[in-house]
Design an enzyme around this catalytic site. Structure first.
Site: not given
Length: 348
Positions: A34, A117, A135, A199
């Protein structure tokens, strides 16, 4: 808004990328990945991640790594404060938590370099804690899902969107849910024109239904970057290339670079500046112009290459042999036009 978790997770399990930190999702692996991905694309970050984990497999190894060796591992990723803060945090983890990242959101959040985050990603993915990890990808997904014109850079909008993420979170699989949102934003609900036809949340997306998903999210216009001229002296001697250590604080803190001045020097002024350092250089061909873009400024680089005898150097300067350039001294990407980041010789 209807629940999104079921179709989202079904899509994620069928389409997620096979990434190294997903194969072994320990708290340390998630943390390293990350931090790398904060300013680096996934395709570029994976080779660095593999190399970093092989060299520093746990917080104890990271805490004990010599500074220049650590920066050499990070070389090419830029934003070196990220890895500096990682080492500070690793030392705290070793001193206070027995060498293991704590399974506590607040404790993670308190470590250097770990924000909301990153703490949420580690806590939810590694430890299964029901906390959000919001994020830019997730903000974009939720702006489109709710057809929300709020400026996502404002604290109020971030709080609102974070609450929406939390409201939709399945309490038994928070880590997978957070990862799925990030993955959807990275692969389908991308910046600009999203792939709405692919999607899993298309039927629920209010932005898509309104025909304005590509107009969201709303962001303020970026601030204009300040342009700074930088004059570089690429000087070689029989002992190697002249390098200068940058100040311990500020831009590219503590890294090594070719001798450089943040001003537009003439050839004569550069020669005088080197002479004041005790380096009687003979300048030759001019360096090709180059540009490097930072977050808040742009460097316009130029200068000259040259040669000098291997005289003793003042503090903060070294002659770096070819092998040392490759293995010891981390030269930032800002000078990649003149010094190859991972090779043993200058480009010129």
């Amino acid at each position: 808004m209807q629940p999104i978790a079921a179709p989202l997770l079904q899509w994620f399990y069928a389409n997620k990328r096979l990434l190294p930190f997903r194969q072994e999702p320990s708290a340390y692996h998630i943390w390293v990945s990350e931090i790398m991905l904060q300013q680096t694309r996934m395709t570029a970050a994976v080779p660095y991640y593999n190399r970093f984990i092989a060299a520093l497999p746990d917080p104890a190894a990271l805490a004990a790594c010599p500074t220049d060796a650590l920066r050499k591992l990070w070389q090419g990723l830029g934003y070196y404060n990220r890895v500096n803060n990682m080492q500070k945090a690793a030392r705290i983890v070793c001193e206070q938590y027995g060498g293991e990242l704590p399974a506590d959101y607040a404790a993670l959040r308190a470590l250097p370099g770990i924000g909301d985050y990153t703490a949420g990603a580690i806590a939810s993915i590694a430890f299964g804690l029901p906390v959000p990890a919001v994020d830019g990808n997730v903000l974009r997904v939720f702006a489109r899902l709710y057809n929300d014109d709020a400026d996502i850079m404002t604290p109020a909008a971030k709080r609102l969107f974070t609450q929406r993420v939390l409201d939709q979170m399945p309490k038994d699989t928070p880590g997978a849910y957070n990862e799925a949102l990030m993955e959807l934003g990275a692969l389908v609900c991308i910046p600009g024109t999203p792939h709405c036809g692919d999607c899993p949340l298309r039927a629920l997306c209010q932005g898509c239904a309104a025909g304005r998903a590509d107009k969201l999210p709303v962001k303020p216009a970026p601030k204009e970057k300040r342009t700074v001229p930088v004059t570089v002296a690429l000087i070689s001697s029989e002992q190697g290339l002249l390098l200068q250590r940058r100040p311990a604080k500020g831009l590219l803190a503590g890294l090594w670079q070719p001798a450089a001045w943040e001003s537009a020097l003439t050839r004569e002024q550069l020669q005088d500046a080197l002479q004041k350092l005790g380096i009687p250089a003979v300048l030759g061909e001019s360096l090709p112009p180059a540009k490097h873009v930072f977050t808040h400024r742009i460097w316009q680089l130029g200068g000259w290459q040259g040669t000098a005898p291997a005289v003793p150097l003042p503090d903060g300067y070294v002659w770096a042999a070819k092998s040392q350039l490759a293995e010891i001294y981390p030269v930032p990407n800002a000078f990649a036009a003149y010094v190859k980041p991972d090779a043993d010789t200058p480009k010129l």
